[in-house]
Design a protein around this motif. Structure first.
Motif, short mmCIF file in Angstrom:
data_model
loop_
_atom_site.label_atom_id
_atom_site.label_comp_id
_atom_site.label_asym_id
_atom_site.label_seq_id
_atom_site.Cartn_x
_atom_site.Cartn_y
_atom_site.Cartn_z
N PHE A 1 64.13 27.81 43.33
CA PHE A 1 63.25 29.12 43.32
C PHE A 1 62.34 28.95 44.49
N PHE A 2 61.89 27.97 45.18
CA PHE A 2 61.09 28.14 46.18
C PHE A 2 62.04 28.54 47.55
N TYR A 3 63.22 28.06 47.51
CA TYR A 3 64.15 28.39 48.54
C TYR A 3 64.58 29.77 48.42
N MET A 4 64.71 30.44 47.17
CA MET A 4 65.08 31.78 46.89
C MET A 4 63.67 32.67 47.39
N LEU A 5 62.61 32.23 47.09
CA LEU A 5 61.41 33.01 47.46
C LEU A 5 61.12 33.13 49.07
N LEU A 6 61.52 31.95 49.59
CA LEU A 6 61.41 31.53 51.07
C LEU A 6 62.45 32.72 51.61
#
Length: 294
Positions: free
Chosen positions: A36-41
């Motif tokens: 999820f962090f990578y998607m948000l990034l």
């Protein structure tokens, strides 16, 4: 010596399991939050920065942008992706599904948990067995039925289809909670002159609020993320698409940047996450504690 060895062993096992518990929690948190962090990034990066360094796990202040979200939420008339309309459609379908499901599941769960009738012990298992049917077996018959009723391209028809899927498991979940409510609470209400319907409305439902919230949240997530029936019923009318259909359209688009696709994925995920955190207190609160004073 034996007593001291037992205490030492118990202390060692307690410390060992404490360390293992923290390691498991940390591992689960990483594998859950990192994607999820990578998607948000990626959703706040411009496409040229992503192409230059796709593996970077950080975004500089100069590269940070919210233009992808503006593109996703802007209407198609303004050359956007129209996700604001998709979000509204998904919210209407999901909330309608929750309301209709609980309206049907609460009386069913109460009947299974409290009333005595022939085969009442097997009914809950049958409800769960119906839920285990593959959705593809129901897709074509339901589509034919709703097409004849004129509801094949309707958000109301889609919500009713979701209700047919969610009521069985909702009855099963609510029944498992209602059986834990002491019967003496209902008996006290009956002595006070309450009818069975009044007892359910004034006593059982307030005590079952945590279970109702958990079941409603589960039903909401099913309706919010469902794709097969939404595609089958709404594909011909883009104005009625849900957010899952809109996201599938983005993923299939050749000219759509992956940063915009990630922004659409974040838009799909955030409402459910916020709803879960908002309902967390009610999900964990034991309202039945102290209810039985006998």
């Amino acid at each position: 010596m034996t007593h001291r060895a037992t205490l030492t062993r118990a202390r060692f096992e307690e410390q060992l399991f404490g360390v293992l518990r923290r390691l498991v929690i940390a591992f689960l948190a990483v594998i859950t939050l990192l994607p999820f962090f990578y998607m948000l990034l990626l959703s706040v990066k411009p496409i040229d920065a992503l192409l230059l360094d796709p593996g970077s796990l950080w975004v500089s202040a100069g590269d940070f942008t919210l233009s992808t979200y503006r593109d996703v939420l802007r209407s198609t008339d303004d050359d956007g992706q129209g996700f604001l309309r998709f979000l509204l459609n998904s919210a209407l379908v999901s909330l309608g599904t929750v309301a209709l499901t609980l309206l049907a599941a609460v009386p069913g769960a109460y009947a299974v948990s409290r009333l005595k009738f022939f085969g009442h012990r097997q009914v809950s298992a049958l409800f769960l067995a119906v839920y285990l049917f593959p959705a593809t077996l129901l897709a074509v018959p339901l589509f034919v039925i709703f097409a004849r009723l004129g509801l094949s391209s309707s958000l109301i028809g889609l919500a009713v289809v979701y209700v047919a899927q969610t009521v069985p498991v909702s009855v099963y979940m609510l029944k498992n909670y209602l059986v834990t409510i002491p019967r003496s609470v209902e008996e006290a209400a009956a002595l006070d002159g309450c009818s069975r319907l009044q007892t359910v409305r004034k006593v059982i439902l307030p005590l079952a609020l945590p279970s109702l919230m958990a079941t409603g949240l589960y039903v909401f997530m099913i309706a919010w993320n469902e794709f097969l029936f939404a595609l089958l019923f709404l594909a011909a009318d883009p104005d009625k698409w849900t957010v899952s259909l809109g996201l599938a359209q983005l993923s299939g688009g050749v000219e759509v940047p992956k940063t915009v696709l990630m922004a659409g994925s974040v838009v799909l995920t955030i409402p459910v996450v916020l709803l879960f955190f908002a309902a967390e207190r009610l999900l964990t609160e034991g309202l039945t504690s102290g209810a039985d004073k006998s």
